[in-house]
Design an enzyme around this catalytic site. Structure first.
Site, PDB file in Angstrom:
ATOM      1  N   SER A 147      43.321  50.787  45.416  1.00 22.75           N
ATOM      2  CA  SER A 147      43.263  49.333  45.306  1.00 22.75           C
ATOM      3  C   SER A 147      42.930  48.778  46.678  1.00 22.75           C
ATOM      4  O   SER A 147      43.228  49.413  47.704  1.00 22.75           O
ATOM      5  CB  SER A 147      44.615  48.780  44.852  1.00 22.75           C
ATOM      6  OG  SER A 147      44.672  47.365  44.996  1.00 22.75           O
ATOM      7  N   TYR A 162      53.656  48.679  45.210  1.00 25.48           N
ATOM      8  CA  TYR A 162      52.257  48.911  44.861  1.00 25.48           C
ATOM      9  C   TYR A 162      51.434  49.159  46.126  1.00 25.48           C
ATOM     10  O   TYR A 162      50.618  50.094  46.184  1.00 25.48           O
ATOM     11  CB  TYR A 162      51.726  47.699  44.100  1.00 25.48           C
ATOM     12  CG  TYR A 162      50.328  47.846  43.546  1.00 25.48           C
ATOM     13  CD1 TYR A 162      50.089  48.575  42.387  1.00 25.48           C
ATOM     14  CD2 TYR A 162      49.245  47.225  44.168  1.00 25.48           C
ATOM     15  CE1 TYR A 162      48.805  48.694  41.857  1.00 25.48           C
ATOM     16  CE2 TYR A 162      47.962  47.340  43.651  1.00 25.48           C
ATOM     17  CZ  TYR A 162      47.752  48.072  42.495  1.00 25.48           C
ATOM     18  OH  TYR A 162      46.474  48.185  41.981  1.00 25.48           O
TER      19      TYR A 162
END
Length: 257
Positions: A147, A162
């Site tokens: 990401s 995350y």
């Protein structure tokens, strides 16, 4: 005329292939001729995806239910795939999750779950596929879906677990690339920004997120369906043979500022 991105006859395994970006990338590889193995936890969804891809692109498909947090299940999934196809050329580690909450309120279980799925799950799949298929074949393409939040922090959606997990995926990619290059296996990461999907459309179209796009993204918009496909095809193809250990942002320029 040379087709630089011909994947005909190759076998591509895509995790998290029940919805969203996983399905889009699976279709993109199938469009280039790759046979597709769809992996996720929901059997009926991956069977529907596999059926659609086979009917649309004329390639062989297989739906394998697998929880990537279960080492025995991962090993069994790889065995099932090899029993059918005898090879695995491409692995896209796409399965993931995301806990959004202020860091001070994140529970131990939330943090552990994030790392167990996004980071350790990617490693479990890569380890099994490399050991049983790619190292013996002296060939492989592993693509980890990290990401842009594996490269930077953010103030919009607090998600420290995350960030930690996806940052781990980025450096896991470098570590595996360094180890497995001698086997002619490349390991790269794609770092997507925000992309439109049925689950994100309402959020991304909100006034807050539209203003955020104008402020934070050089292209002033979020990613559309299909705009991740070319990165996946490039990194999956034999033509990218000298590219390994790379974290490729596909984020409209978000991480350039």
């Amino acid at each position: 005329m040379k087709n630089y991105f011909d994947l005909k006859g190759q076998v591509a395994v895509v995790t998290g292939c029940s919805t969203g970006l996983g399905v889009q990338m699976a279709k993109a590889l199938a469009n280039q001729g790759a046979n597709i193995v769809a992996i996720a936890r929901r059997q009926e969804m991956i069977e529907a995806v596999a059926k659609e891809i086979k009917e649309t692109y004329g390639v062989e498909t297989l739906a394998v239910r697998c929880d990537i947090t279960d080492t025995a299940a991962v090993e069994n999934a790889v065995k099932i795939i090899l029993d059918k196809f005898k090879r695995i050329d491409i692995l896209i580690n796409n399965a993931g999750t995301g806990a959004v909450a202020p860091a001070e309120d994140i529970t131990d279980d939330q943090f552990y779950n994030e790392v167990n799925i996004d980071l350790f799950g990617s490693f479990r799949m890569a380890r099994a596929v490399a050991k049983h298929a790619m190292i013996p074949a002296k060939y492989g393409r592993i693509i980890n879906i990290a990401s842009m939040y594996g490269l930077v922090g953010n103030k919009v959606a607090p998600c420290s677990p995350y960030h930690a997990a996806k940052g781990g995926v980025v450096n896991l990619t470098r570590g595996l690339a360094s180890e497995w290059g001698k086997y002619n296996i490349t390991v790269n990461a794609i770092c997507p920004g925000y992309f439109y999907s049925p689950l994100t459309k309402e959020t991304l179209d909100s006034d807050f997120f539209q203003q955020n796009a104008q402020t934070m993204i050089p292209l002033s918009r979020y990613g559309n369906e299909g705009e991740l496909d070319s990165a996946a095809i490039f990194l999956a193809s034999p033509s990218s043979a000298y590219v390994t250990g790379v974290a490729l942002p596909v984020d409209g320029g978000y991480t350039s500022m």
